[in-house]
Design an enzyme around this catalytic site. Structure first.
Site, PDB file in Angstrom:
ATOM      1  N   HIS A  52       0.835  -1.194   0.000  1.00  0.00           N
ATOM      2  CA  HIS A  52       0.000   0.000   0.000  1.00  0.00           C
ATOM      3  C   HIS A  52       0.871   1.246   0.000  1.00  0.00           C
ATOM      4  CE1 HIS A  52      -3.494   2.496   0.473  1.00  0.00           C
ATOM      5  NE2 HIS A  52      -2.775   3.221   1.324  1.00  0.00           N
ATOM      6  N   HIS A 105      -1.983   3.955  -8.559  1.00  0.00           N
ATOM      7  CA  HIS A 105      -2.333   3.119  -9.702  1.00  0.00           C
ATOM      8  C   HIS A 105      -2.144   3.898 -10.995  1.00  0.00           C
ATOM      9  CE1 HIS A 105      -6.076   5.137  -8.488  1.00  0.00           C
ATOM     10  NE2 HIS A 105      -6.532   4.971  -9.715  1.00  0.00           N
ATOM     11  N   HIS A 107      -3.435   3.936 -14.999  1.00  0.00           N
ATOM     12  CA  HIS A 107      -4.420   3.477 -15.972  1.00  0.00           C
ATOM     13  C   HIS A 107      -3.741   3.305 -17.332  1.00  0.00           C
ATOM     14  CE1 HIS A 107      -8.142   4.656 -13.676  1.00  0.00           C
ATOM     15  NE2 HIS A 107      -7.251   5.415 -13.060  1.00  0.00           N
TER      16      HIS A 107
END
Length: 168
Positions: A52, A105, A107
């Protein structure tokens, strides 16, 4: 939300740990790639670090490199399998940067010519003089540069880009 190996309330941590279902397309020791359930195009893929980390400002160099290596691998796979006309990479940080899930993250969005997606801004060039103050503030000192001196344009070695070089 604390950064660390796993956050109890993070959906992407749950996916990385196999505790939440996902359409995983690739996984290694440090990263996971899976199809976005809110895909804007067929093949829209997310790449995350397994540990994380909230955003780009919190990620270690090792995890950032691992994420980009997986992004590159998945971009090649998307190209070879889906044969899109193009590919858009998108990575957002914090509320003001449009981040919606607070686990780093990237994309990968396969694109088709004339598809329904639009650029979020319109770019207009400005004279280099307008960039001078910001450039001075952002330029790394030699002691801060791990990869050597800054890359500078040289009249002896033109840029690799095929576009005409702007007048300075």
């Amino acid at each position: 939300m604390d950064d660390g190996p796993m956050s109890a309330d993070c959906i992407f941590c749950a996916i990385a740990q196999g505790q939440h279902p996902a359409a995983i397309v690739y996984e290694d020791d440090l990263t996971v790639a899976f199809l976005d359930i809110t895909a804007v195009m067929d093949g829209h893929t997310l790449v995350i670090p397994k540990d994380h980390v909230t955003d780009l400002w919190q990620v270690t160099s090792e995890d950032a490199a691992a994420v980009m290596k997986t992004v590159h691998r998945m971009a090649r796979r998307i190209h070879d399998v889906l044969q899109p006309d193009g590919l858009t990479l998108f990575q957002a940080n914090r509320d003001a940067g449009w981040q919606d899930v607070f686990h780093l993250h990237v994309h990968l969005v396969p694109r088709a010519a004339g598809d329904h997606l639009n650029r979020p801004w319109k770019a207009e060039p400005v004279p280099l003089e307008q960039l001078a103050a910001t450039r001075a503030r952002l330029s790394l000192l030699p002691s801060e540069q791990a990869a050597g001196p800054p890359r500078r344009w040289s009249t002896a070695q033109p840029p690799r880009c095929s576009l005409p070089r702007p007048e300075q």
